[in-house]
Design a protein around this motif. Structure first.
Motif, short mmCIF file in Angstrom:
data_model
loop_
_atom_site.label_atom_id
_atom_site.label_comp_id
_atom_site.label_asym_id
_atom_site.label_seq_id
_atom_site.Cartn_x
_atom_site.Cartn_y
_atom_site.Cartn_z
N ALA B 444 28.84 38.09 12.06
CA ALA B 444 29.79 39.21 12.52
C ALA B 444 29.59 39.32 14.09
CB ALA B 444 29.81 40.27 11.73
N VAL B 445 30.62 39.32 14.83
CA VAL B 445 30.24 39.59 16.25
C VAL B 445 31.08 40.85 16.56
CG1 VAL B 445 30.71 38.46 18.56
CG2 VAL B 445 30.23 37.12 16.58
N SER B 446 30.18 41.37 17.48
CA SER B 446 31.03 42.79 17.98
C SER B 446 30.98 42.63 19.74
CB SER B 446 30.26 44.00 17.55
OG SER B 446 28.95 44.02 18.10
N LEU B 447 32.03 42.98 20.28
CA LEU B 447 32.25 42.67 21.58
C LEU B 447 32.91 44.12 21.98
CD1 LEU B 447 33.41 39.43 22.40
CD2 LEU B 447 31.19 40.09 23.21
N PRO B 448 32.56 44.40 23.20
CA PRO B 448 33.26 45.53 23.82
C PRO B 448 34.90 45.25 23.73
CG PRO B 448 32.33 44.48 25.39
CD PRO B 448 31.84 43.75 24.15
N SER B 449 35.54 46.36 23.34
CA SER B 449 36.90 45.94 23.03
C SER B 449 37.78 46.63 23.97
CB SER B 449 37.49 46.73 21.75
OG SER B 449 37.04 48.10 21.60
N SER B 450 37.34 47.29 25.09
CA SER B 450 38.14 47.69 26.17
C SER B 450 38.25 46.87 27.15
CB SER B 450 37.59 49.09 26.65
OG SER B 450 36.25 49.21 27.02
N SER B 451 38.90 46.78 28.00
CA SER B 451 39.07 46.01 29.22
C SER B 451 38.20 46.43 30.30
CB SER B 451 40.52 45.79 29.84
OG SER B 451 40.87 47.01 30.38
N PHE B 452 37.70 45.43 30.99
CA PHE B 452 36.70 46.02 32.17
C PHE B 452 36.98 45.15 33.38
CE2 PHE B 452 34.48 42.19 31.50
CZ PHE B 452 34.61 41.84 30.31
N PRO B 453 36.87 45.73 34.48
CA PRO B 453 37.18 45.19 35.80
C PRO B 453 36.19 44.32 36.08
CG PRO B 453 36.69 47.61 36.16
CD PRO B 453 36.36 47.29 34.73
N ILE B 454 36.61 43.15 37.01
CA ILE B 454 35.45 42.56 37.57
C ILE B 454 35.88 42.56 38.99
CG2 ILE B 454 34.24 40.33 37.71
CD1 ILE B 454 35.20 39.64 35.16
N ALA B 455 35.00 42.67 39.94
CA ALA B 455 35.54 42.71 41.40
C ALA B 455 35.67 41.22 42.02
CB ALA B 455 34.35 43.09 42.18
N ALA B 456 36.55 41.34 43.18
CA ALA B 456 37.10 40.07 43.53
C ALA B 456 36.17 39.13 44.26
CB ALA B 456 38.12 40.30 44.79
N PHE B 457 35.96 38.06 44.54
CA PHE B 457 35.14 37.07 45.25
C PHE B 457 35.25 37.26 46.65
CE2 PHE B 457 32.93 33.70 45.79
CZ PHE B 457 33.33 32.67 46.72
N ALA B 458 34.33 37.28 47.27
CA ALA B 458 34.44 37.49 48.64
C ALA B 458 32.95 36.83 49.08
CB ALA B 458 34.56 39.15 49.17
N GLU B 459 32.99 36.65 50.61
CA GLU B 459 31.59 36.03 51.06
C GLU B 459 30.53 36.90 50.83
OE1 GLU B 459 31.85 33.13 52.22
OE2 GLU B 459 33.99 33.21 51.86
N ALA B 460 29.30 36.33 50.78
CA ALA B 460 27.98 37.14 50.38
C ALA B 460 27.95 38.17 51.42
CB ALA B 460 26.92 35.85 50.46
N TRP B 461 28.30 38.10 52.74
CA TRP B 461 27.85 39.10 53.37
C TRP B 461 28.80 40.47 53.15
CZ3 TRP B 461 32.14 39.99 56.24
CH2 TRP B 461 32.96 38.36 56.37
N GLU B 462 29.91 40.22 52.32
CA GLU B 462 30.41 41.53 52.17
C GLU B 462 29.94 42.18 51.15
OE1 GLU B 462 34.99 39.76 53.61
OE2 GLU B 462 34.53 40.89 51.84
#
Lengths: 177, 588
Positions: B444-462
């Protein structure tokens, strides 16, 4: 086991860099070039290297037998190879990362390809002009065509190294202790 | 074996649901992310099997010369310049001059001229084969193709081919003229069947013209029936259907004598084999197949071959014909003009089992200080410590990396596998007539069911201040403010009490690590594999500065939302494989 007594006889025209690991009774002929980080171990018996040989970085030449290991003239031991043959002839080329066992005796003009393992369990003699190539170490015989040009190239290679190596590396001179 | 995550490509199938992962045949539908493409028009994932491929150019792999497609056919898909392949080791051959003549006094000759002396020959650097062994030498070091042309043209197989072409030439010309003037009679079934293909193949045209003439006399049908077993389904390509029209073909050389030329079988080859001394003398299958026509049996007779050309391919979406991959025209550049790969659009997911990583770290420290015998024992222990045991609960991490330039909201769902209740998993094959899966998933697998944000991709220095624990939300507020604020909240929650297993664990730059738990049943066997639906919403091509709260609007699974800040939703299935389960008996 008796301690290994170091005794190096290096010809004055040979170019041996300081970073080379030498052990045992070693004779190096005229015009031979030993790159830094090469290893020549004469553990059980002496090693005699002829003239005009080129021993590149990471090459390991080991003699584990009591008899003298004789290496002929104008051989090329490329980077990372490991040679333990009791006799090596002239003008051979042992390519990068090849391994030759102590059961093998090499004649002249042989070419051991890159990465080939020549490790037979019984004694074996490689005739002149044997070429060993491929990952499965297949063999064939060279016709000998083009050997003059290759000899010429080897000589030019050695000459160039003789000129350039001392400019950038420290040399080990004369007899060792 | 480290856990893997593969992505599902529906491959134009009607149902979007992937097959349940415990079926062994389901693995064909799942691919690693680096093999997938993404079509922007259809908003769909495409894999290598469903794209349509077309050739975008031909080049020689040795000289990197781009060959125009017209000359490809003329040169029989080989390089027309000086590129040859060693028949022994299939390495590239180089042109070398011969040795200078021996001065005759025992010393080695010193070559003086730089160009070298003729005759020149081809030489393989790897195995030291040279073409003088088969008798091919050249007078000049350049223009080898022209010099070899004479030899190639007089080879028996190409002469035979020329003769065949001459033989069929008048027939093809006649039938193509007649098929262009006659209209296909609708009553005749065979011609109607391939009337749409009349122009594509001149041989088909010849055959259809012959069949069209069958109507006046019924007796003329018989050649087709007789030759039906010879050609089978390709009856329209069988030239013997035209037997009453064409003169019979006589080959140039008698078949029995032709067998002496190549390895045609027969007594000569058998005799040779009987007197064989060394297996290496016979050409291996690989060496013989490289040569398309005459294939000598003996390795000593293999001729050097021209290097076959390679092609650069461009790929299109099968539905909308949008180009997904288009390489650059130059042969030596490996880049692409158009590169719509899935890894630029879909978040990259990697799975990890933290207890496995710890076990590997410990064991590597241990084995460094032990001898080989003890190290083997330690390796065995490590494997069992790192493995997944039946009857235990393990946390696992999923790291999702966002490759878009906008932040996304992701929701993970485990796909429920249909199973009848109360069926012990060991009797998997007992009731095949039940629902599609006959086995209850043993974990049985349990995962977080709510949605979560992921930040955008940007250059490393940002991403300067993400590692700093104290500063959050102080930086620019548009996109990273959210991530900073949420990260701060997260870190507080983590520092407050026990480490939470399920839920968002860590957020750094454009990567979010989510933890889940898997409970393995006591009688479980096989691999821990489950399908996971990943759906995410993002704002697409909208420069308007909208509200910074990303949880605006419910993430709908079905269709694109029609709001002015164009929030799009995309969902795809993945399969997460956490590795094999070590059954209970062994671990005891």
């Amino acid at each position: 086991m008796a301690p290994i007594r170091d005794k190096y006889t290096i010809h004055s025209k040979a170019v041996v860099c300081q970073d080379v690991e030498l052990k045992g009774d070693i004779t190096i002929g005229s015009g031979t070039i030993v790159h830094p980080k090469a290893t020549i171990f004469a553990i059980a018996g002496p090693i005699v290297i002829g003239s005009g040989c080129i021993i590149e970085e990471g090459a390991i030449i080991v003699n584990r037998r009591k008899e003298v290991m004789r290496i002929g003239d104008d051989n090329l031991f490329e980077i990372g190879c490991r040679v333990e043959c009791p006799t090596v002839g002239d003008f051979n080329t042992i390519s990068t990362r090849a391994r030759v066992h102590h059961t093998v005796r090499m004649a002249s003009f042989c070419v051991i390809g890159a990465g080939c393992l020549v490790v037979p369990t019984d004694d074996e003699f490689l005739d002149d002009y044997t070429v060993i190539y491929g990952p499965a170490a297949e063999r064939r015989t060279w016709s000998g065509r083009g050997k003059v040009q290759e000899a010429d190239l080897r000589r030019k290679h050695a000459e160039y190294l003789r000129e350039m190596l001392p400019k950038f590396n420290r040399l080990r001179r004369g007899e060792g202790s | 074996m480290p856990p893997t995550v593969d992505y599902h490509c529906p491959c134009l199938s009607r149902s979007a649901l992937p097959p349940p992962p415990h079926l062994p045949s389901s693995s064909f539908n799942f691919h690693a992310l680096n093999e997938l493409f993404f079509c922007e028009e259809c908003d769909a994932v495409r894999c290598n099997r469903c794209v349509s491929v077309e050739v975008s150019g031909y080049y020689c792999p040795n000289c990197l010369f781009e060959v125009p497609s017209a000359s490809v056919r003329a040169e029989k898909n080989r390089c027309a310049r000086n590129c040859f392949m060693c028949p022994d080791c299939r390495n590239t051959l180089s042109v070398v001059p011969s040795d200078p003549p021996d001065p005759g006094d025992g010393r080695m000759a010193i070559p003086i001229s730089t160009i070298g002396e003729p005759p020149f020959f081809l030489y393989c650097n790897h195995c030291r084969w040279d073409s003088a062994e088969v008798g091919i030498t050249f007078e000049k070091p350049t223009g080898l193709a022209a010099q070899l042309q004479k030899f190639e043209d007089s080879a028996p197989d190409s002469l035979e081919f020329e003769r065949l072409k001459e033989h069929f030439e008048p027939v093809i010309r006649a039938s193509s003229l007649s098929s262009s003037t006659t209209t296909a009679p609708a009553a005749h079934p065979s011609s109607a069947a391939h009337s749409h293909r009349v122009r594509t193949n001149s041989i088909t045209a010849a055959a259809s013209a012959a069949l069209a003439r069958d109507i006046p006399g019924v007796g003329k049908h018989n050649p087709l029936a007789r030759s039906g077993n010879r050609a089978g389904a390709g009856g329209n390509k069988d030239k013997t259907a035209n037997q009453d029209e064409m003169p019979e073909y006589r080959s140039r050389v008698d078949v029995t004598s032709a067998s002496k030329l190549g390895s045609g079988g027969g007594e000569i080859d058998v005799e040779y084999m009987r007197h064989l001394e060394n297996v290496g003398e016979v050409a291996s299958l690989e060496q013989r197949w490289m040569n398309s026509w005459a294939t000598p049996l003996q390795a000593a007779e293999l001729k050097p071959l021209r290097i076959p050309l390679h092609s650069k391919r461009s790929k299109r979406c099968p539905v909308c014909a949008h180009i997904l991959i288009k390489p650059e025209q130059k042969a030596q550049s490996v880049r692409y003009k158009i590169k719509l790969v899935a890894s630029n659009y879909l978040p990259a997911i990697t799975a990890a089992l933290p207890h496995q990583q710890d076990a590997v770290g410990d064991s590597s420290k241990r084995t460094l200080s032990k001898s080989t015998a003890a190290a083997a024992v330690a390796a065995e222990e490590e494997r069992s410590a790192a493995g997944i045991h039946a009857g235990k609960t393990y946390p696992f991490h999923l790291a999702l990396t966002n490759m878009l330039y906008d932040p996304i909201q992701v929701r993970l769902t485990v796909q429920r596998v249909h199973a009848p209740a109360a069926l012990p998993p060991s009797s998997g094959r007992a009731s095949p007539d039940k629902a599609p899966t006959t086995r209850r998933p043993p974990f049985a697998v349990s995962l977080p069911s709510s949605s979560f944000p992921i930040a955008a991709f940007a250059e490393a220095w940002e991403y300067e201040d993400d590692e700093d624990d104290d500063m959050f939300g102080l930086d620019d507020d548009d996109e990273f403010g959210i991530a900073g604020r949420v990260a701060g909240r997260d870190k507080d929650a983590r520092g407050a009490g026990k480490v939470k297993m399920v839920g968002v664990l860590e957020k750094k730059a454009n990567v979010t690590v989510v933890g889940g738990e898997v409970v393995i049943g006591k009688e479980a066997r096989g691999n821990v594999k489950f399908n996971m639906l990943v759906s995410y919403t993002y704002r697409s091509d909208d420069p308007a500065p909208s509200e910074s709260n990303d949880a605006d609007g419910p993430p709908s699974r079905a269709a694109v939302a029609n709001k002015p800040p164009e929030i799009k939703t995309f969902a795809f299935y993945t399969v997460v494989d956490l590795g094999p389960i070590i059954p209970r008996e062994e671990s005891r």
